[in-house]
Design a protein around this motif. Sequence first.
Motif, PDB file in Angstrom:
ATOM      1  N   ARG A 171       8.260   3.333   5.127  1.00 35.04           N
ATOM      2  CA  ARG A 171       9.079   2.213   4.664  1.00 35.04           C
ATOM      3  C   ARG A 171      10.142   1.839   5.693  1.00 35.04           C
ATOM      4  O   ARG A 171      10.411   0.646   5.910  1.00 35.04           O
ATOM      5  CB  ARG A 171       9.731   2.577   3.328  1.00 35.04           C
ATOM      6  CG  ARG A 171       8.752   2.532   2.156  1.00 35.04           C
ATOM      7  CD  ARG A 171       9.354   3.094   0.888  1.00 35.04           C
ATOM      8  NE  ARG A 171       8.501   2.810  -0.279  1.00 35.04           N
ATOM      9  CZ  ARG A 171       8.592   3.450  -1.436  1.00 35.04           C
ATOM     10  NH1 ARG A 171       9.489   4.428  -1.588  1.00 35.04           N
ATOM     11  NH2 ARG A 171       7.800   3.125  -2.436  1.00 35.04           N
ATOM     12  N   ALA A 172      10.734   2.840   6.323  1.00 32.87           N
ATOM     13  CA  ALA A 172      11.753   2.552   7.340  1.00 32.87           C
ATOM     14  C   ALA A 172      11.147   1.800   8.525  1.00 32.87           C
ATOM     15  O   ALA A 172      11.750   0.846   9.050  1.00 32.87           O
ATOM     16  CB  ALA A 172      12.400   3.851   7.813  1.00 32.87           C
ATOM     17  N   HIS A 173       9.962   2.221   8.962  1.00 31.50           N
ATOM     18  CA  HIS A 173       9.300   1.538  10.080  1.00 31.50           C
ATOM     19  C   HIS A 173       8.933   0.098   9.710  1.00 31.50           C
ATOM     20  O   HIS A 173       9.049  -0.822  10.544  1.00 31.50           O
ATOM     21  CB  HIS A 173       8.041   2.302  10.491  1.00 31.50           C
ATOM     22  CG  HIS A 173       8.312   3.653  11.081  1.00 31.50           C
ATOM     23  ND1 HIS A 173       9.446   3.936  11.801  1.00 31.50           N
ATOM     24  CD2 HIS A 173       7.566   4.803  11.059  1.00 31.50           C
ATOM     25  CE1 HIS A 173       9.405   5.198  12.199  1.00 31.50           C
ATOM     26  NE2 HIS A 173       8.287   5.737  11.765  1.00 31.50           N
ATOM     27  N   LEU A 174       8.506  -0.112   8.480  1.00 31.36           N
ATOM     28  CA  LEU A 174       8.147  -1.465   8.052  1.00 31.36           C
ATOM     29  C   LEU A 174       9.377  -2.357   7.958  1.00 31.36           C
ATOM     30  O   LEU A 174       9.325  -3.550   8.290  1.00 31.36           O
ATOM     31  CB  LEU A 174       7.419  -1.416   6.712  1.00 31.36           C
ATOM     32  CG  LEU A 174       6.007  -0.815   6.752  1.00 31.36           C
ATOM     33  CD1 LEU A 174       5.442  -0.674   5.348  1.00 31.36           C
ATOM     34  CD2 LEU A 174       5.075  -1.667   7.607  1.00 31.36           C
ATOM     35  N   GLU A 221       8.451  12.306   2.351  1.00 32.38           N
ATOM     36  CA  GLU A 221       9.126  12.088   3.637  1.00 32.38           C
ATOM     37  C   GLU A 221       8.329  11.092   4.480  1.00 32.38           C
ATOM     38  O   GLU A 221       8.909  10.209   5.129  1.00 32.38           O
ATOM     39  CB  GLU A 221       9.284  13.411   4.384  1.00 32.38           C
ATOM     40  CG  GLU A 221      10.339  14.331   3.810  1.00 32.38           C
ATOM     41  CD  GLU A 221      10.602  15.534   4.705  1.00 32.38           C
ATOM     42  OE1 GLU A 221      10.128  15.504   5.870  1.00 32.38           O
ATOM     43  OE2 GLU A 221      11.254  16.478   4.243  1.00 32.38           O
ATOM     44  N   GLU A 222       7.009  11.244   4.480  1.00 33.25           N
ATOM     45  CA  GLU A 222       6.163  10.295   5.215  1.00 33.25           C
ATOM     46  C   GLU A 222       6.283   8.886   4.637  1.00 33.25           C
ATOM     47  O   GLU A 222       6.344   7.900   5.381  1.00 33.25           O
ATOM     48  CB  GLU A 222       4.697  10.752   5.181  1.00 33.25           C
ATOM     49  CG  GLU A 222       4.381  11.956   6.077  1.00 33.25           C
ATOM     50  CD  GLU A 222       4.952  13.259   5.551  1.00 33.25           C
ATOM     51  OE1 GLU A 222       5.194  14.172   6.362  1.00 33.25           O
ATOM     52  OE2 GLU A 222       5.151  13.366   4.319  1.00 33.25           O
ATOM     53  N   ILE A 223       6.328   8.804   3.324  1.00 35.59           N
ATOM     54  CA  ILE A 223       6.463   7.502   2.675  1.00 35.59           C
ATOM     55  C   ILE A 223       7.805   6.858   3.032  1.00 35.59           C
ATOM     56  O   ILE A 223       7.886   5.659   3.315  1.00 35.59           O
ATOM     57  CB  ILE A 223       6.292   7.639   1.147  1.00 35.59           C
ATOM     58  CG1 ILE A 223       4.823   7.934   0.826  1.00 35.59           C
ATOM     59  CG2 ILE A 223       6.778   6.388   0.429  1.00 35.59           C
ATOM     60  CD1 ILE A 223       4.564   8.264  -0.623  1.00 35.59           C
ATOM     61  N   THR A 239       0.826  -1.205   0.000  1.00 37.70           N
ATOM     62  CA  THR A 239       0.000   0.000   0.000  1.00 37.70           C
ATOM     63  C   THR A 239       0.862   1.257   0.000  1.00 37.70           C
ATOM     64  O   THR A 239       0.528   2.258  -0.651  1.00 37.70           O
ATOM     65  CB  THR A 239      -0.941   0.008   1.221  1.00 37.70           C
ATOM     66  OG1 THR A 239      -1.688  -1.208   1.259  1.00 37.70           O
ATOM     67  CG2 THR A 239      -1.911   1.177   1.156  1.00 37.70           C
ATOM     68  N   VAL A 240       1.980   1.221   0.724  1.00 38.49           N
ATOM     69  CA  VAL A 240       2.912   2.356   0.706  1.00 38.49           C
ATOM     70  C   VAL A 240       3.479   2.554  -0.697  1.00 38.49           C
ATOM     71  O   VAL A 240       3.605   3.694  -1.176  1.00 38.49           O
ATOM     72  CB  VAL A 240       4.035   2.141   1.737  1.00 38.49           C
ATOM     73  CG1 VAL A 240       5.140   3.192   1.554  1.00 38.49           C
ATOM     74  CG2 VAL A 240       3.483   2.214   3.147  1.00 38.49           C
ATOM     75  N   ASP A 241       3.825   1.461  -1.375  1.00 38.39           N
ATOM     76  CA  ASP A 241       4.328   1.575  -2.751  1.00 38.39           C
ATOM     77  C   ASP A 241       3.279   2.202  -3.665  1.00 38.39           C
ATOM     78  O   ASP A 241       3.590   3.038  -4.518  1.00 38.39           O
ATOM     79  CB  ASP A 241       4.720   0.191  -3.287  1.00 38.39           C
ATOM     80  CG  ASP A 241       5.981  -0.355  -2.629  1.00 38.39           C
ATOM     81  OD1 ASP A 241       6.733   0.439  -2.030  1.00 38.39           O
ATOM     82  OD2 ASP A 241       6.210  -1.583  -2.715  1.00 38.39           O
ATOM     83  N   ALA A 242       2.025   1.793  -3.474  1.00 38.19           N
ATOM     84  CA  ALA A 242       0.950   2.369  -4.285  1.00 38.19           C
ATOM     85  C   ALA A 242       0.782   3.857  -3.986  1.00 38.19           C
ATOM     86  O   ALA A 242       0.529   4.663  -4.899  1.00 38.19           O
ATOM     87  CB  ALA A 242      -0.360   1.623  -4.015  1.00 38.19           C
ATOM     88  N   GLN A 267       2.263   2.641  16.439  1.00 40.19           N
ATOM     89  CA  GLN A 267       1.895   4.030  16.728  1.00 40.19           C
ATOM     90  C   GLN A 267       2.600   4.988  15.777  1.00 40.19           C
ATOM     91  O   GLN A 267       2.003   5.971  15.301  1.00 40.19           O
ATOM     92  CB  GLN A 267       2.241   4.369  18.171  1.00 40.19           C
ATOM     93  CG  GLN A 267       1.470   3.551  19.200  1.00 40.19           C
ATOM     94  CD  GLN A 267       1.882   3.884  20.617  1.00 40.19           C
ATOM     95  OE1 GLN A 267       1.928   5.040  21.019  1.00 40.19           O
ATOM     96  NE2 GLN A 267       2.207   2.862  21.392  1.00 40.19           N
ATOM     97  N   GLU A 268       3.887   4.726  15.502  1.00 43.83           N
ATOM     98  CA  GLU A 268       4.635   5.587  14.584  1.00 43.83           C
ATOM     99  C   GLU A 268       4.084   5.473  13.159  1.00 43.83           C
ATOM    100  O   GLU A 268       3.984   6.481  12.445  1.00 43.83           O
ATOM    101  CB  GLU A 268       6.120   5.197  14.609  1.00 43.83           C
ATOM    102  CG  GLU A 268       6.809   5.489  15.929  1.00 43.83           C
ATOM    103  CD  GLU A 268       6.776   6.976  16.274  1.00 43.83           C
ATOM    104  OE1 GLU A 268       7.223   7.784  15.430  1.00 43.83           O
ATOM    105  OE2 GLU A 268       6.267   7.327  17.361  1.00 43.83           O
ATOM    106  N   LEU A 269       3.757   4.268  12.748  1.00 40.67           N
ATOM    107  CA  LEU A 269       3.165   4.083  11.419  1.00 40.67           C
ATOM    108  C   LEU A 269       1.849   4.845  11.303  1.00 40.67           C
ATOM    109  O   LEU A 269       1.581   5.488  10.277  1.00 40.67           O
ATOM    110  CB  LEU A 269       2.931   2.590  11.161  1.00 40.67           C
ATOM    111  CG  LEU A 269       4.163   1.737  10.856  1.00 40.67           C
ATOM    112  CD1 LEU A 269       3.823   0.258  10.997  1.00 40.67           C
ATOM    113  CD2 LEU A 269       4.687   2.029   9.455  1.00 40.67           C
ATOM    114  N   ASN A 270       1.056   4.796  12.346  1.00 38.50           N
ATOM    115  CA  ASN A 270      -0.228   5.495  12.320  1.00 38.50           C
ATOM    116  C   ASN A 270      -0.035   7.007  12.238  1.00 38.50           C
ATOM    117  O   ASN A 270      -0.805   7.704  11.554  1.00 38.50           O
ATOM    118  CB  ASN A 270      -1.037   5.128  13.565  1.00 38.50           C
ATOM    119  CG  ASN A 270      -2.476   5.574  13.469  1.00 38.50           C
ATOM    120  OD1 ASN A 270      -3.211   5.136  12.591  1.00 38.50           O
ATOM    121  ND2 ASN A 270      -2.888   6.451  14.365  1.00 38.50           N
TER     122      ASN A 270
END
Length: 294
Positions: A229-232, A223-225, A170-173, A254-257
Motif C-alpha cells: 500500500r505504501a508503494h502504491l 507487513e507485506e500488505i 487486489t491488495v485490499d482483497a 521492482q519493490e512491489l514485485n
Amino acid sequence: MTVTSMTGYFETSGTVGDRGWTLAVKSVNGRGLDVRVRVPAALDGLDLAIKRRVAEKLARGSVSVTLGLESGATGTLRINDAMLEAVRAAADTMVRKGQAAPARADGLLALPGVMTDCDPGLDGDARAVLEAAVLDGLDDVLQGLVQARRDEGARLTPVLTGLVDELAATVDAAAQRAGDREAAARSRMEQALTRLTGLDSAVPEDRLAQELALIAVKADVFEEIDRLRAHLDEARSLLNQAAPKGRRLDFLSQELNREANTLCAKSGDVALTRLGMTLKSLIDRLREQALNVE
C-alpha cells in the motif's frame, strides 16, 4: 497529472541560399539520455552543439538526430579516374575468363565511389549562417518532439492509473483474505490438535494460543500488505508530479514485485496465493508501461 513518454518523432526542413537542409529527431525508450547525431562532413563539429541542446530539453530516451544537406547549385560531378580504371581492368579480366559480359559505361559510372558530387564547400560566413539556421530549426524540432512525447504520455496516463487502481483493489482483497485466514487457521488448529492428542475435550485455550502464535509469526503477511500500500501511494504521488518519473516507477515496480513474491511464499492459502499471483501479473504490466515513461 503529467506523464511524458520517451517515444516520439519530429522533423523540419529549410533553405539557406542555394542549399537545402532537413533535420529529423527520433526518440525511443532508454535507460538514460543517449543522443546520437549524424551531420554531413561539411558541418563537422555541429553535432556537439546539437547534443547540448537536446540535453537541455530531454531527460531520458535514446535520441537520434539526422541532418541532411543538399549540395550547393555550383557543385559539379567528378569522376574518380583511378577507381574507374581499376574497376574497368577488373571487368576486362572477368570478360577474358568468360565470367562476365563486357561492362557498359553507365554501369561502371554507377558504381559507388566512381562518380562523386564535388561540393565547393562552405566558407566561414556561409557555414555560420547555415549552422544558425539549423540550430533554430532544431529548437522547433525539439519543441515538436517534446509535444509528441507529451501526447503519447497522455495516452499512457489512464493505463498507468488504471493499473495502480487494480493493484490497490487486489491488495485490499488480499488483506481481507488474510484476516479471514486467521479465523480459519484457528478452527483447523483446534481440529488437528484434537486428532493428534486423542482428546475428547476441547484443547486448552492457552495451548491453542501458543500454537496459533507460532503459525501467525511465520505466515503473517500484513507487513507485506502495508508495504504494498505504501508503494502504491508513492506511485500515485509520482504520477501527479511534473518531474521525470520513469526511473522511480521502474524501481517501485521492482519493490512491489518483491513484496508480492513474499506474500505468495507466506500465504499458505490457495485463495491468497491466487491474489498474490494476480498482483504479480499486474505489477509486470505496470513495469512494462513504466519503461515508456521519461
